[in-house]
Design a protein around this motif. Structure first.
Motif, PDB file in Angstrom:
ATOM      1  N   THR A  29      -4.879  51.765   2.960  1.00  0.00           N
ATOM      2  CA  THR A  29      -5.534  51.792   2.744  1.00  0.00           C
ATOM      3  C   THR A  29      -6.615  52.454   0.996  1.00  0.00           C
ATOM      4  OG1 THR A  29      -6.107  51.406   5.200  1.00  0.00           O
ATOM      5  CG2 THR A  29      -7.617  50.727   3.190  1.00  0.00           C
ATOM      6  N   ILE A  30      -6.382  51.062   0.392  1.00  0.00           N
ATOM      7  CA  ILE A  30      -7.056  51.071  -0.960  1.00  0.00           C
ATOM      8  C   ILE A  30      -8.040  50.623  -0.893  1.00  0.00           C
ATOM      9  CG2 ILE A  30      -7.341  50.689  -3.442  1.00  0.00           C
ATOM     10  CD1 ILE A  30      -4.471  50.327  -3.311  1.00  0.00           C
ATOM     11  N   LEU A  31      -9.437  52.166  -1.557  1.00  0.00           N
ATOM     12  CA  LEU A  31     -10.769  51.038  -1.188  1.00  0.00           C
ATOM     13  C   LEU A  31     -11.706  50.985  -2.878  1.00  0.00           C
ATOM     14  CD1 LEU A  31     -12.426  53.238   1.497  1.00  0.00           C
ATOM     15  CD2 LEU A  31     -10.966  51.069   1.811  1.00  0.00           C
ATOM     16  N   GLU A  32     -11.716  49.573  -3.350  1.00  0.00           N
ATOM     17  CA  GLU A  32     -12.201  49.216  -4.100  1.00  0.00           C
ATOM     18  C   GLU A  32     -13.196  48.351  -4.841  1.00  0.00           C
ATOM     19  OE1 GLU A  32     -13.260  49.102  -8.091  1.00  0.00           O
ATOM     20  OE2 GLU A  32     -11.416  50.035  -7.571  1.00  0.00           O
ATOM     21  N   ALA A  33     -14.614  49.283  -5.189  1.00  0.00           N
ATOM     22  CA  ALA A  33     -15.595  49.204  -5.078  1.00  0.00           C
ATOM     23  C   ALA A  33     -16.059  47.618  -5.984  1.00  0.00           C
ATOM     24  CB  ALA A  33     -16.376  49.855  -5.590  1.00  0.00           C
ATOM     25  N   LEU A  34     -15.012  47.757  -7.013  1.00  0.00           N
ATOM     26  CA  LEU A  34     -15.044  46.122  -7.499  1.00  0.00           C
ATOM     27  C   LEU A  34     -14.371  45.610  -6.906  1.00  0.00           C
ATOM     28  CD1 LEU A  34     -14.791  47.504 -11.248  1.00  0.00           C
ATOM     29  CD2 LEU A  34     -16.993  46.877 -10.112  1.00  0.00           C
ATOM     30  N   ASP A  35     -14.663  43.587  -7.352  1.00  0.00           N
ATOM     31  CA  ASP A  35     -13.250  42.813  -6.994  1.00  0.00           C
ATOM     32  C   ASP A  35     -11.886  42.321  -6.927  1.00  0.00           C
ATOM     33  OD1 ASP A  35     -13.953  41.447  -9.357  1.00  0.00           O
ATOM     34  OD2 ASP A  35     -14.801  39.898  -9.642  1.00  0.00           O
ATOM     35  N   ARG A  36     -11.555  43.762  -7.567  1.00  0.00           N
ATOM     36  CA  ARG A  36     -10.390  43.212  -7.857  1.00  0.00           C
ATOM     37  C   ARG A  36      -9.596  44.495  -8.567  1.00  0.00           C
ATOM     38  NH1 ARG A  36      -9.184  42.304 -13.751  1.00  0.00           N
ATOM     39  NH2 ARG A  36     -10.979  41.814 -14.480  1.00  0.00           N
ATOM     40  N   VAL A  37      -8.527  45.370  -8.008  1.00  0.00           N
ATOM     41  CA  VAL A  37      -8.155  46.587  -9.162  1.00  0.00           C
ATOM     42  C   VAL A  37      -8.329  46.652 -10.298  1.00  0.00           C
ATOM     43  CG1 VAL A  37      -7.348  46.696  -6.767  1.00  0.00           C
ATOM     44  CG2 VAL A  37      -5.664  45.897  -8.622  1.00  0.00           C
ATOM     45  N   LEU A  38      -8.061  47.520 -11.333  1.00  0.00           N
ATOM     46  CA  LEU A  38      -8.005  47.576 -12.557  1.00  0.00           C
ATOM     47  C   LEU A  38      -8.401  46.834 -13.371  1.00  0.00           C
ATOM     48  CD1 LEU A  38      -3.279  47.325 -12.559  1.00  0.00           C
ATOM     49  CD2 LEU A  38      -5.175  49.562 -12.654  1.00  0.00           C
ATOM     50  N   ALA A  39      -9.652  46.927 -13.072  1.00  0.00           N
ATOM     51  CA  ALA A  39     -10.944  45.983 -13.518  1.00  0.00           C
ATOM     52  C   ALA A  39     -11.165  46.174 -14.737  1.00  0.00           C
ATOM     53  CB  ALA A  39     -12.248  45.422 -12.637  1.00  0.00           C
ATOM     54  N   ARG A  40     -11.301  47.544 -14.940  1.00  0.00           N
ATOM     55  CA  ARG A  40     -11.287  48.455 -15.818  1.00  0.00           C
ATOM     56  C   ARG A  40     -10.601  48.341 -17.291  1.00  0.00           C
ATOM     57  NH1 ARG A  40     -13.508  51.194 -12.081  1.00  0.00           N
ATOM     58  NH2 ARG A  40     -15.978  51.449 -12.141  1.00  0.00           N
ATOM     59  N   VAL A  41      -9.484  47.593 -17.070  1.00  0.00           N
ATOM     60  CA  VAL A  41      -8.285  48.144 -17.861  1.00  0.00           C
ATOM     61  C   VAL A  41      -7.348  47.064 -18.051  1.00  0.00           C
ATOM     62  CG1 VAL A  41      -8.119  51.135 -17.637  1.00  0.00           C
ATOM     63  CG2 VAL A  41      -6.856  49.628 -15.961  1.00  0.00           C
ATOM     64  N   ALA A  42      -7.079  45.846 -17.826  1.00  0.00           N
ATOM     65  CA  ALA A  42      -6.310  44.696 -17.292  1.00  0.00           C
ATOM     66  C   ALA A  42      -7.253  42.990 -16.957  1.00  0.00           C
ATOM     67  CB  ALA A  42      -5.313  45.034 -16.373  1.00  0.00           C
ATOM     68  N   GLY A  43      -6.411  42.260 -17.539  1.00  0.00           N
ATOM     69  CA  GLY A  43      -7.271  41.159 -16.318  1.00  0.00           C
ATOM     70  C   GLY A  43      -6.867  40.713 -14.754  1.00  0.00           C
ATOM     71  N   GLU A  44      -7.710  39.404 -14.726  1.00  0.00           N
ATOM     72  CA  GLU A  44      -7.068  39.061 -13.649  1.00  0.00           C
ATOM     73  C   GLU A  44      -5.781  38.845 -13.248  1.00  0.00           C
ATOM     74  OE1 GLU A  44      -9.170  36.374  -9.973  1.00  0.00           O
ATOM     75  OE2 GLU A  44      -9.618  36.479 -12.284  1.00  0.00           O
ATOM     76  N   THR A  45      -5.331  38.742 -13.710  1.00  0.00           N
ATOM     77  CA  THR A  45      -3.582  38.196 -13.714  1.00  0.00           C
ATOM     78  C   THR A  45      -2.667  39.599 -13.049  1.00  0.00           C
ATOM     79  OG1 THR A  45      -3.720  36.362 -15.389  1.00  0.00           O
ATOM     80  CG2 THR A  45      -0.981  37.139 -14.134  1.00  0.00           C
ATOM     81  N   SER A 101      -4.007  42.492 -12.256  1.00  0.00           N
ATOM     82  CA  SER A 101      -4.716  43.514 -10.331  1.00  0.00           C
ATOM     83  C   SER A 101      -4.443  41.900  -9.617  1.00  0.00           C
ATOM     84  CB  SER A 101      -6.531  42.844 -10.628  1.00  0.00           C
ATOM     85  OG  SER A 101      -6.741  43.463 -12.211  1.00  0.00           O
ATOM     86  N   ARG A 102      -4.459  41.364 -10.082  1.00  0.00           N
ATOM     87  CA  ARG A 102      -3.870  40.100  -8.496  1.00  0.00           C
ATOM     88  C   ARG A 102      -1.685  40.544  -8.283  1.00  0.00           C
ATOM     89  NH1 ARG A 102      -8.493  40.474  -6.979  1.00  0.00           N
ATOM     90  NH2 ARG A 102     -10.519  38.402  -8.121  1.00  0.00           N
ATOM     91  N   PHE A 103      -1.684  40.368  -9.263  1.00  0.00           N
ATOM     92  CA  PHE A 103      -0.230  41.142  -8.991  1.00  0.00           C
ATOM     93  C   PHE A 103      -0.236  42.226  -8.245  1.00  0.00           C
ATOM     94  CE2 PHE A 103       3.693  43.222 -10.853  1.00  0.00           C
ATOM     95  CZ  PHE A 103       4.758  42.098 -10.688  1.00  0.00           C
TER      96      PHE A 103
END
Length: 410
Positions: A172-188, A190-192
């Motif tokens: 299980t991955i727990l991420e405090a923000l609303d997507r992974v890699l939020a600080r280094v990449a765009g949403e596309t 992250s969602r991929f």
């Protein structure tokens, strides 16, 4: 008191490259690296990738074989931690009370994994990934581990989750923000990667806060969430960034904070003291001139080369190398060139569903970064667009049938 013409504190990518470059450009004085570890210099990125997943033994991630350092008369003092610097006396003190003198000091210590500040962070079964020993301790517990919770959805967390999934663990991955890699990449992107992890059986929980870690008095048994729930865990891997290891330099009067500040030649505010790699806070042209630290092999190597040339008085230009990074997860390789921070437009080339695509990031019409998954040509050819900050019509960039090398600045 032993004296060293160039004393390098740290034997990771930055320290090792600086030592090698000094010899390559003809420096004949004594060169010594001091490291807390009991290993010859080795590559760090594979720790959360090929070394953790057991695809590469330790011998294959050594930067050079042991004989290399002896042949080039580069000394390595192992199991030594520098605890104090005296810039006036030009000495450092190690944890065992020894004093070493230097002509030039190069600080290449990198950093330590950020620790959780909540209760239970010191329980057995809680791991960071920064050194070979970290990974070896983690792997020693795998046989008795079924449920793994990864805290943090950055590169380290995602790579660790990929390796644990390969071993058949319930991850299980727990991420405090609303997507992974939020600080280094765009949403596309992250969602991929969120979808990829879920497709491999990994549970990805977003916007989740951690209240504390719970245990049986010795070992971790679960993660208490901010919403009141408790997630069972036999192991917790913490991937929430690093803290630069610069306390002795700051205590000695070096200017800094989140890292130690350096100029274009990697010189700190202290005389004859340089800093390179993850711990060096520098003004970066690819970040709009903002002061940043870059945690990458590219930055470590390039700053090491600049510092080495400055030490010997060779002609050298201020550090201005284009940043690049990579990440391996499952059978995917992500390659990034440039820094996407502050982008206002993101253009996708290719179809993410095909698992082969690129995302080109622009700011005010100029290309500032490219993320490529399974499109090596875009990564290689896009480098020039980033370096030149090329202005290209987004509609043209989106045409995956047109090679990036054929696009001209308009």
């Amino acid at each position: 008191m032993p004296f060293h013409d160039v004393l390098i504190v740290g034997a990771g990518h930055a320290g090792a490259q600086c030592a090698m470059m000094l010899r390559q450009i003809g420096f004949t004085g004594s060169v010594t690296m001091v490291t807390e570890e009991n290993d010859y210099p080795y590559e760090r990125p594979p720790l959360s990738k090929e070394y953790l997943s057991r695809d590469k033994p330790f011998e294959r991630i050594l930067i050079r074989q042991p004989a290399f350092w002896e042949e080039r008369d580069i000394a390595i003092l192992m199991n030594r931690r520098v605890t104090a610097v005296d810039p006036a006396a030009k000495t450092v003190t190690t944890h065992d009370g020894r004093t070493l003198g230097y002509g030039t000091l190069v600080w290449a210590t990198g950093g330590a994994p950020r620790r959780l500040s909540c209760g239970g962070a010191d329980l057995a079964g809680v791991h960071g990934i920064r050194t070979r020993q970290d990974v070896d301790r983690l792997e020693a517990e795998l046989a008795t581990t079924d449920r793994v919770v990864v805290i943090g959805g950055g590169y380290i967390g995602l790579e660790a989750a990929s390796a644990m999934s390969k071993f058949g663990k319930h991850v299980t991955i727990l991420e405090a923000l609303d997507r992974v890699l939020a600080r280094v990449a765009g949403e596309t992107l992250s969602r991929f990667f969120e979808a990829e992890h879920r497709a491999h059986g990994v549970e990805v929980r977003l916007g989740v806060g951690v209240q504390s870690l719970v245990g049986d008095g010795e070992k971790v048994t679960g993660v208490a969430l901010a919403d009141g729930g408790v997630l069972p865990a036999d192991m917790v891997i913490v991937g929430i960034g690093i803290s630069p290891a610069v306390e002795p330099l700051l205590a000695a009067g070096a200017v800094g904070g989140n890292g130690v500040e350096v100029d274009g030649l990697c010189r700190t505010s202290l005389p004859d003291v340089f800093a390179i790699g993850d711990c060096a806070l520098h003004a970066n042209g690819f970040a709009g001139g903002n002061w940043i630290r870059l945690e990458s092999v590219q930055n470590a190597n390039d700053q090491a080369n600049v510092a080495a040339r400055a030490i010997v008085g060779a002609d050298t230009k201020p550090y201005d190398a284009v940043p690049w990074f990579w990440s391996s997860q499952y059978d995917l390789k992500l390659q990034t060139v440039g820094l996407s921070t502050g982008f206002d437009t993101a253009v996708t080339r290719g179809d993410p569903a095909s698992r082969s695509f690129s995302i080109v990031y622009l700011r005010e019409g100029h290309v500032i970064a490219i993320d490529s998954v399974g499109r090596m040509k875009d990564y290689v050819q896009g480098r020039k667009l980033v370096v030149e900050r090329a202005a290209i019509d987004p509609a043209v960039l989106a045409d995956a049938d047109v090679a990036l090398k054929d696009m001209v600045q308009g």
